[in-house]
Design a protein around this motif. Structure first.
Motif, PDB file in Angstrom:
ATOM      1  N   GLU A 142       0.217  13.522   7.078  1.00 51.99           N
ATOM      2  CA  GLU A 142      -1.166  13.960   6.885  1.00 51.99           C
ATOM      3  C   GLU A 142      -2.139  12.796   6.720  1.00 51.99           C
ATOM      4  N   LEU A 143      -1.692  11.710   6.095  1.00 51.36           N
ATOM      5  CA  LEU A 143      -2.616  10.654   5.697  1.00 51.36           C
ATOM      6  C   LEU A 143      -2.517   9.378   6.520  1.00 51.36           C
ATOM      7  N   ALA A 144      -1.347   9.076   7.027  1.00 48.62           N
ATOM      8  CA  ALA A 144      -1.144   7.788   7.698  1.00 48.62           C
ATOM      9  C   ALA A 144      -1.642   7.834   9.139  1.00 48.62           C
ATOM     10  N   PRO A 145      -1.961   6.678   9.707  1.00 50.05           N
ATOM     11  CA  PRO A 145      -2.374   6.631  11.117  1.00 50.05           C
ATOM     12  C   PRO A 145      -1.189   6.947  12.026  1.00 50.05           C
ATOM     13  N   LYS A 146      -1.485   7.217  13.299  1.00 52.39           N
ATOM     14  CA  LYS A 146      -0.449   7.678  14.226  1.00 52.39           C
ATOM     15  C   LYS A 146       0.704   6.707  14.367  1.00 52.39           C
ATOM     16  N   GLN A 182      -1.294  -0.331   3.073  1.00 54.50           N
ATOM     17  CA  GLN A 182      -1.857  -1.535   3.695  1.00 54.50           C
ATOM     18  C   GLN A 182      -2.939  -1.150   4.702  1.00 54.50           C
ATOM     19  N   TRP A 183      -2.645  -0.124   5.491  1.00 49.95           N
ATOM     20  CA  TRP A 183      -3.630   0.357   6.462  1.00 49.95           C
ATOM     21  C   TRP A 183      -4.868   0.899   5.764  1.00 49.95           C
ATOM     22  N   ALA A 184      -4.674   1.681   4.686  1.00 46.20           N
ATOM     23  CA  ALA A 184      -5.803   2.254   3.956  1.00 46.20           C
ATOM     24  C   ALA A 184      -6.688   1.160   3.375  1.00 46.20           C
ATOM     25  N   ALA A 185      -6.057   0.090   2.849  1.00 45.04           N
ATOM     26  CA  ALA A 185      -6.831  -1.015   2.289  1.00 45.04           C
ATOM     27  C   ALA A 185      -7.672  -1.686   3.367  1.00 45.04           C
ATOM     28  N   ASP A 186      -7.113  -1.835   4.547  1.00 45.03           N
ATOM     29  CA  ASP A 186      -7.838  -2.484   5.655  1.00 45.03           C
ATOM     30  C   ASP A 186      -8.929  -1.590   6.236  1.00 45.03           C
ATOM     31  N   SER A 187      -8.649  -0.304   6.303  1.00 41.42           N
ATOM     32  CA  SER A 187      -9.573   0.629   6.959  1.00 41.42           C
ATOM     33  C   SER A 187     -10.589   1.246   6.007  1.00 41.42           C
ATOM     34  N   GLY A 188     -10.297   1.184   4.707  1.00 39.59           N
ATOM     35  CA  GLY A 188     -11.180   1.821   3.727  1.00 39.59           C
ATOM     36  C   GLY A 188     -10.949   3.311   3.572  1.00 39.59           C
ATOM     37  N   ALA A 189      -9.838   3.817   4.086  1.00 37.54           N
ATOM     38  CA  ALA A 189      -9.546   5.254   3.996  1.00 37.54           C
ATOM     39  C   ALA A 189      -9.408   5.689   2.538  1.00 37.54           C
ATOM     40  N   GLY A 208     -10.149   2.631   0.312  1.00 38.16           N
ATOM     41  CA  GLY A 208      -8.801   2.098   0.233  1.00 38.16           C
ATOM     42  C   GLY A 208      -7.933   2.692  -0.855  1.00 38.16           C
ATOM     43  N   GLU A 209      -8.465   3.645  -1.619  1.00 39.88           N
ATOM     44  CA  GLU A 209      -7.729   4.171  -2.769  1.00 39.88           C
ATOM     45  C   GLU A 209      -7.054   5.513  -2.474  1.00 39.88           C
ATOM     46  N   LEU A 210      -5.933   5.703  -3.159  1.00 42.11           N
ATOM     47  CA  LEU A 210      -5.222   6.982  -3.192  1.00 42.11           C
ATOM     48  C   LEU A 210      -5.271   7.492  -4.620  1.00 42.11           C
TER      49      LEU A 210
END
Length: 251
Positions: free
Chosen positions: A218-222, A21-28, A87-89
């Motif tokens: 490694e990948l998720a925010p703090k 969800q965070w990656a989708a919002d942040s574009g990571a 946003g993709e893995l």
């Protein structure tokens, strides 16, 4: 004890969902390279990691052998097309590291091509990281005895018929050759920017939990990663040269 394990598994799955969800919002963008010996548990690990993730934001890439046209291209070219957008893995179930493992042991590429790969891959991965892609490289290791048992299970269980590969027949016979190739690959391509992380995979469930913990940290925010305990160091550890001879990697 069973309830504790089930609760732990659920918490890790929830954390993966929150990460996406965070990656989708942040574009990571993230790439996970999953390598290992035959039967080491790559497929099962990927199923566990992706169980509750969104199909549109999660891609598992397992490429067949290259075509004649692909063999004439820059080696990394067919992998580049599968890199993530915002946003993709992307999880590579075997990757560009085929050139340092399967191809070396089975003579599918020349010594010159293999050496060029080992020299080029740190720069290639540095470019990915420099462009903002998070890269995690996992080597899944198992014992020779466990591999033999899993190969036998493949041969005798009809539900595992689709797992059978022509390379299964040489996995045990060429065990030592694969060991040498693994050691060279890890030593030459574990760099400060793109470290290899090794996972002891004889115990499947333990290995999968450790991998999920590592990926989240490694990948998720703090706010997500900070709630995840570190993986058991007996199961998962950062590669270092001493691991080749001290028993942490199977011989």
């Amino acid at each position: 004890m069973k309830d504790d394990h089930e609760r732990e598994d659920r918490e890790l799955q929830l954390a993966l969902v929150r990460y996406q969800q965070w990656a989708a919002d942040s574009g990571a963008r993230a790439v996970v390279v999953l390598e290992g010996r035959d039967t080491a548990g790559k497929d099962g690990a990927i199923r566990t990691i992706t169980r509750h993730l969104a199909v549109r934001q999660t891609r598992v890439v397992a490429l067949p052998k290259p075509t004649d046209r692909e063999r004439s291209q820059w080696y990394f070219q067919r992998y580049v097309t599968h890199l993530p957008a915002a946003g993709e893995l992307v999880i590579f179930n075997r990757s560009w590291y085929n050139r340092a493992g399967v191809e070396v042991v089975n003579g599918f590429s020349s010594a010159e091509e293999q050496e060029r790969f080992l020299a080029d891959v740190p720069g290639f991965e540095a470019m990915l990281i420099g462009d903002g892609i998070r890269l995690v490289k996992l080597w899944l290791d198992i014992s020779r005895e466990e591999q033999a048992a899993r190969l036998e299970s493949r041969r005798t269980d009809p539900l595992k018929a689709l797992k059978i590969s022509p390379l299964d027949a040489v996995a045990q016979d060429k065990w030592d050759d694969y060991t040498v190739a693994r050691d060279t690959m890890l030593t030459r391509t574990s760099t400060p920017a793109a470290l290899w992380t090794c996972v002891r995979g004889d115990h499947k469930r333990r290995a999968r939990r450790a991998m999920i913990r590592h990926l989240l940290r490694e990948l998720a925010p703090k706010e997500i990663a900070g709630r995840i305990d570190a993986p058991d160091p007996e199961t998962l550890f950062t590669f270092e040269a001493s691991a080749i001879g001290d028993g942490r990697l199977e011989r």
